[in-house]
Design a protein around this motif. Sequence first.
Motif, PDB file in Angstrom:
ATOM      1  N   ASP A 110       0.856  -1.190   0.000  1.00  0.00           N
ATOM      2  CA  ASP A 110       0.000   0.000   0.000  1.00  0.00           C
ATOM      3  C   ASP A 110       0.888   1.235   0.000  1.00  0.00           C
ATOM      4  N   THR A 111       1.021   1.847  -1.152  1.00  0.00           N
ATOM      5  CA  THR A 111       1.907   3.010  -1.312  1.00  0.00           C
ATOM      6  C   THR A 111       1.120   4.291  -1.574  1.00  0.00           C
ATOM      7  N   ARG A 112      -0.168   4.279  -1.273  1.00  0.00           N
ATOM      8  CA  ARG A 112      -1.024   5.438  -1.577  1.00  0.00           C
ATOM      9  C   ARG A 112      -0.588   6.739  -0.931  1.00  0.00           C
ATOM     10  N   GLY A 113       0.063   6.710   0.210  1.00  0.00           N
ATOM     11  CA  GLY A 113       0.435   7.940   0.908  1.00  0.00           C
ATOM     12  C   GLY A 113       1.761   8.549   0.474  1.00  0.00           C
ATOM     13  N   LEU A 114       2.452   7.912  -0.430  1.00  0.00           N
ATOM     14  CA  LEU A 114       3.760   8.415  -0.856  1.00  0.00           C
ATOM     15  C   LEU A 114       3.615   9.594  -1.817  1.00  0.00           C
ATOM     16  N   PRO A 115       4.617  10.491  -1.870  1.00  0.00           N
ATOM     17  CA  PRO A 115       4.578  11.590  -2.841  1.00  0.00           C
ATOM     18  C   PRO A 115       4.497  11.033  -4.261  1.00  0.00           C
ATOM     19  N   GLU A 116       3.849  11.782  -5.150  1.00  0.00           N
ATOM     20  CA  GLU A 116       3.645  11.340  -6.531  1.00  0.00           C
ATOM     21  C   GLU A 116       4.224  12.337  -7.519  1.00  0.00           C
ATOM     22  N   GLN A 117       4.675  11.833  -8.654  1.00  0.00           N
ATOM     23  CA  GLN A 117       5.207  12.659  -9.732  1.00  0.00           C
ATOM     24  C   GLN A 117       4.761  12.050 -11.052  1.00  0.00           C
ATOM     25  N   ARG A 118       4.142  12.842 -11.903  1.00  0.00           N
ATOM     26  CA  ARG A 118       3.766  12.384 -13.243  1.00  0.00           C
ATOM     27  C   ARG A 118       4.993  12.443 -14.148  1.00  0.00           C
ATOM     28  N   SER A 119       5.169  11.438 -14.989  1.00  0.00           N
ATOM     29  CA  SER A 119       6.318  11.449 -15.896  1.00  0.00           C
ATOM     30  C   SER A 119       6.158  12.492 -16.993  1.00  0.00           C
ATOM     31  N   ASP A 120       4.915  12.782 -17.395  1.00  0.00           N
ATOM     32  CA  ASP A 120       4.711  13.752 -18.479  1.00  0.00           C
ATOM     33  C   ASP A 120       4.886  15.206 -18.039  1.00  0.00           C
ATOM     34  N   THR A 121       5.076  15.429 -16.738  1.00  0.00           N
ATOM     35  CA  THR A 121       5.335  16.791 -16.258  1.00  0.00           C
ATOM     36  C   THR A 121       6.728  16.915 -15.634  1.00  0.00           C
ATOM     37  N   TYR A 122       7.540  15.887 -15.735  1.00  0.00           N
ATOM     38  CA  TYR A 122       8.885  15.886 -15.174  1.00  0.00           C
ATOM     39  C   TYR A 122       9.853  16.442 -16.221  1.00  0.00           C
ATOM     40  N   ALA A 123      10.294  17.694 -16.019  1.00  0.00           N
ATOM     41  CA  ALA A 123      11.075  18.434 -17.012  1.00  0.00           C
ATOM     42  C   ALA A 123      12.328  17.692 -17.495  1.00  0.00           C
ATOM     43  N   PRO A 124      13.171  17.121 -16.620  1.00  0.00           N
ATOM     44  CA  PRO A 124      14.375  16.444 -17.121  1.00  0.00           C
ATOM     45  C   PRO A 124      14.062  15.300 -18.100  1.00  0.00           C
TER      46      PRO A 124
END
Length: 147
Positions: free
Chosen positions: A120-134
């Motif tokens: 259960d990893t629901r509480g972890l910070p999230e990052q979308r790959s399509d908005t990750y500048a590098p």
Amino acid sequence: MMSNMTGGCQCGRIRYTVKIDSDDAYLCHCRMCQRATGGVSIAFKNVKRADVAWEREPDRYRSSPFARRGFCSACGTPLTFEFDEGSDKLDLTVGSFDDPARFKPTSHFGVESRHEAWLDTRGLPEQRSDTYAPLNERWEKAGGRPD
């Protein structure tokens, strides 16, 4: 209800069509699957061998004295787990389907090797790959975008 679904490896060298009769899938946590995929578990869809039509057969690796794993030797995508004898079924990796979102996990297998912290990893910070500048800059320099 029976329907056809398609899938294959990352590079497109190996493709399949399979008849699917339910949305049920499962997670395998056994050490063989962990080592074969490099992950903490793998999601599988169990299907009848006769219901899978390969455009090109996958390469196969003997992962134990009684089973083999189908994969693409060009890109490395894991595709199957198959017993040699005694079963008219095989497992297809859920991630290799063109539309894996249809499937829902209904059970766990190999729980003696399960890593509870990864369930259960629901509480972890999230990052979308399509908005990750590098990452987007690398795609732009390479002249394309992923599927």
